[in-house]
Design a protein around this motif. Structure first.
Motif, PDB file in Angstrom:
ATOM      1  N   TYR A   6       0.839  -1.203   0.000  1.00  7.46           N
ATOM      2  CA  TYR A   6       0.000   0.000   0.000  1.00  7.46           C
ATOM      3  C   TYR A   6       0.873   1.251   0.000  1.00  7.46           C
ATOM      4  CZ  TYR A   6      -3.975  -2.955   1.150  1.00  7.46           C
ATOM      5  OH  TYR A   6      -4.943  -3.907   1.112  1.00  7.46           O
ATOM      6  N   GLY A  48       3.997   1.596  -0.903  1.00  8.16           N
ATOM      7  CA  GLY A  48       4.746   1.706  -2.152  1.00  8.16           C
ATOM      8  C   GLY A  48       3.850   2.188  -3.275  1.00  8.16           C
ATOM      9  N   CYS A  49       2.649   1.678  -3.321  1.00  7.35           N
ATOM     10  CA  CYS A  49       1.744   2.022  -4.411  1.00  7.35           C
ATOM     11  C   CYS A  49       1.255   3.458  -4.267  1.00  7.35           C
ATOM     12  CB  CYS A  49       0.579   1.053  -4.433  1.00  7.35           C
ATOM     13  SG  CYS A  49      -0.482   1.276  -5.851  1.00  7.35           S
ATOM     14  N   ALA A  50       0.995   3.895  -3.036  1.00  3.22           N
ATOM     15  CA  ALA A  50       0.549   5.270  -2.818  1.00  3.22           C
ATOM     16  C   ALA A  50       1.657   6.237  -3.258  1.00  3.22           C
ATOM     17  CB  ALA A  50       0.199   5.489  -1.348  1.00  3.22           C
ATOM     18  N   GLU A  51       2.881   5.912  -2.877  1.00  5.96           N
ATOM     19  CA  GLU A  51       4.047   6.720  -3.253  1.00  5.96           C
ATOM     20  C   GLU A  51       4.173   6.775  -4.783  1.00  5.96           C
ATOM     21  OE1 GLU A  51       8.546   5.638  -2.727  1.00  5.96           O
ATOM     22  OE2 GLU A  51       7.590   5.535  -0.773  1.00  5.96           O
ATOM     23  N   ALA A  52       4.049   5.616  -5.410  1.00  5.27           N
ATOM     24  CA  ALA A  52       4.184   5.518  -6.862  1.00  5.27           C
ATOM     25  C   ALA A  52       3.097   6.323  -7.566  1.00  5.27           C
ATOM     26  CB  ALA A  52       4.120   4.062  -7.302  1.00  5.27           C
ATOM     27  N   THR A  53       1.892   6.255  -7.036  1.00  6.52           N
ATOM     28  CA  THR A  53       0.768   6.948  -7.652  1.00  6.52           C
ATOM     29  C   THR A  53       0.996   8.451  -7.650  1.00  6.52           C
ATOM     30  OG1 THR A  53      -0.666   5.237  -6.798  1.00  6.52           O
ATOM     31  CG2 THR A  53      -1.717   7.223  -7.565  1.00  6.52           C
TER      32      THR A  53
END
Lengths: 339, 339
Positions: B233, B235-240
């Motif tokens: 979560y 990592g994905c929030a950061e990536a988004t």
């Protein structure tokens, strides 16, 4: 190239799946073989003139709720089983299905068999990275309980896929864990780490945030953890877009800004969308089998077929056979026993 | 309420951690006890007049690389060990640390001990949901290998936390798996499912996308899977956010739109940011111990202290003791043996 498309048993109606097949036929200049309810397929294809196709009439449906092994044994006239059989007989070169993943795996094992040196096939997912590159995660759901040897075999197959299909030279391999240090992780990860140390390109444990930054080409894990990861990315991407839309609706100034941002937000949504990366290859079976998401729309189906075409053109199955032989020369548990 | 804050061993310098402690003292009207390098703390606190505080001079540092159990045994004069001791002695009511998670867990087990009926403590993370609510994920990293009984105990503690701290009536509990059906998941999940069926509020297996939608209050899993989820979560929030920023920079029209959207995007970034949900309680030990992220900035530290205050005020440890006794009346593996 002739490709079988399984038109039944996904979350979407056959018409949507067939539309994806037609688009792929045009885009990749391939001949499609539609497996499913013959009458329905013929009726649907009247809407698309000038498309070369053939039909396997196999109207039985393996549903998402069916128990995989039992369904494959019992539903001999299903679109899934008959589609795999067409691949086995060599009349077609790849099989693509958005139906029950477990059943695709069971039918592939039963009908096609495994590549020598592979104990369990693995499903590989291609994940977009922040640099605009791609990363391979394997296994994302074929095997819920794995041995360290299984995971080493996933690593070898992942390396070959990365090299041959994603065109990455000397791909690096990371082990999905919860910390970079060697001792971090559960017992399975610790044992697998020891086994992977001798593999060319192994960089150690990797965490999720590095993975999306694209710092490693192939990430391996058991199928339970891989599926958890994949679903977490999907869920989080979905949640992020929803939160952003909610935030934009909250003020007129934001709505005005969103108007100017519209094309960018549309691109962004597409970038995050699962349908761009529609196809996950089932690696380790003797044949090109591509698993599409159960929710696949026509775009996702088209992309999954694109993955199939790419795999056939680059002789992926042969390359995996060669890869297993090459890396089996280095010590590698059960690999040497099997060959 | 007096709360010990561990100022050493995180990824940020002590000054940043102390700033968070000072902000918490003001916001929650509590007395802070700073554990660490006494001189440095005193020097730093000169910048904040009118703050009531005391100091535990314990300048040894347990680093992120230290092996937890060994470090706790050897570094007797560390800010972490001495801080936990202050909690044990009853001179303070909670302990908050952004340092080595394994060491916080080891010191808590060694010095405070477990609540009767709990075999292994678990770390609970509060995760924001799409409806603006909160969801509890437990265990997110205390135990990399678990038994079904451990996970059942996490479920009971999670229910109590949800009820007492997040004020949810009759919280529902889901088991993190890779499909809703009973047979989906690895062997551990299947065995745990059977054990959880008798627990009040158990709704079965849950997948990631449902979880972010907030359809269940408590989600349980082993600490390896929980940590993988949490990091995915993050990592994905950061990536988004990074992808969105990149998209905005791509055209002048988008930049203009982003200008209007600025306040909304700022709120959005904050919403996604880990620092809002800074503190993860270590449930199952005899004392209020809150683990903050290793990257915690002053805001995250302040929020972690907020979680500690809330837990102390609602007598969380006592409530967990009562919860275990209550649910132990229903058949529950090792629970009955221990009590």
């Amino acid at each position: 190239v002739r490709i079988v498309l399984d038109t039944l048993g996904s979350d979407n109606p056959p018409a949507e799946i067939i539309k994806g097949g037609v688009e792929a036929a045009k885009a990749f200049q391939v001949e499609m073989v539609f497996s499913g309810d013959g009458k329905l397929i013929e009726e649907e294809l009247k809407r698309y003139p000038n498309v070369r196709f053939s039909i396997i009439h196999a109207p039985e449906i393996i549903t998402m709720e069916d128990s995989p092994a039992e369904a494959v044994r019992r539903k001999k006239d299903s679109s899934l089983v008959r589609g795999i059989e067409a691949l086995k007989e060599g009349t077609t070169e790849a099989f693509v299905s958005p139906a029950n993943t477990g059943a695709v795996m069971a039918a592939s094992l039963l009908k096609l068999g495994r590549i020598p040196g592979i104990d369990r096939p693995g499903i590989a997912a291609v994940i977009p990275t922040l640099q605009g590159g791609k990363m391979l995660l394997i296994d994302v759901g074929a095997n819920t309980d794995c041995t360290p040897e299984n995971i080493k075999q996933f690593a070898i197959m992942g390396k070959v896929y990365c090299q041959e299909i994603l065109r990455v030279e000397n791909p690096t391999v990371g082990l999905r864990s919860i910390g970079a240090e060697k001792h971090k992780g559960n017992k399975l990860v610790q044992k697998t780490f020891a086994l992977l140390e001798s593999l060319e390109g192994f960089v150690g444990n990797v965490e999720s945030n590095w993975l999306l930054r694209g710092e490693v080409d192939v990430v391996v894990c058991d199928g339970f953890v891989g599926n958890i990861c994949l679903k977490a990315y999907e869920g989080c991407a979905e949640a992020t877009i929803a939160l952003l839309q909610k935030a934009i609706r909250s003020s007129w100034l934001a709505k005005l800004g969103a108007l100017f941002l519209k094309p960018v937000l549309k691109d962004f949504k597409q970038e995050m969308s699962a349908s761009r990366y529609g196809g996950a290859p089932l690696l380790g079976v003797r044949g090109t089998v591509i698993i599409a998401h159960g929710h696949s729309d026509h775009k996702a189906i088209k992309n999954a077929i694109g993955v199939a075409v790419n795999s056939v053109e680059h002789k992926l199955v042969e390359k995996i056979e060669q890869g297993i032989l090459k890396y089996a020369e280095t010590p590698c548990g059960s690999l040497q026993r099997t060959i």
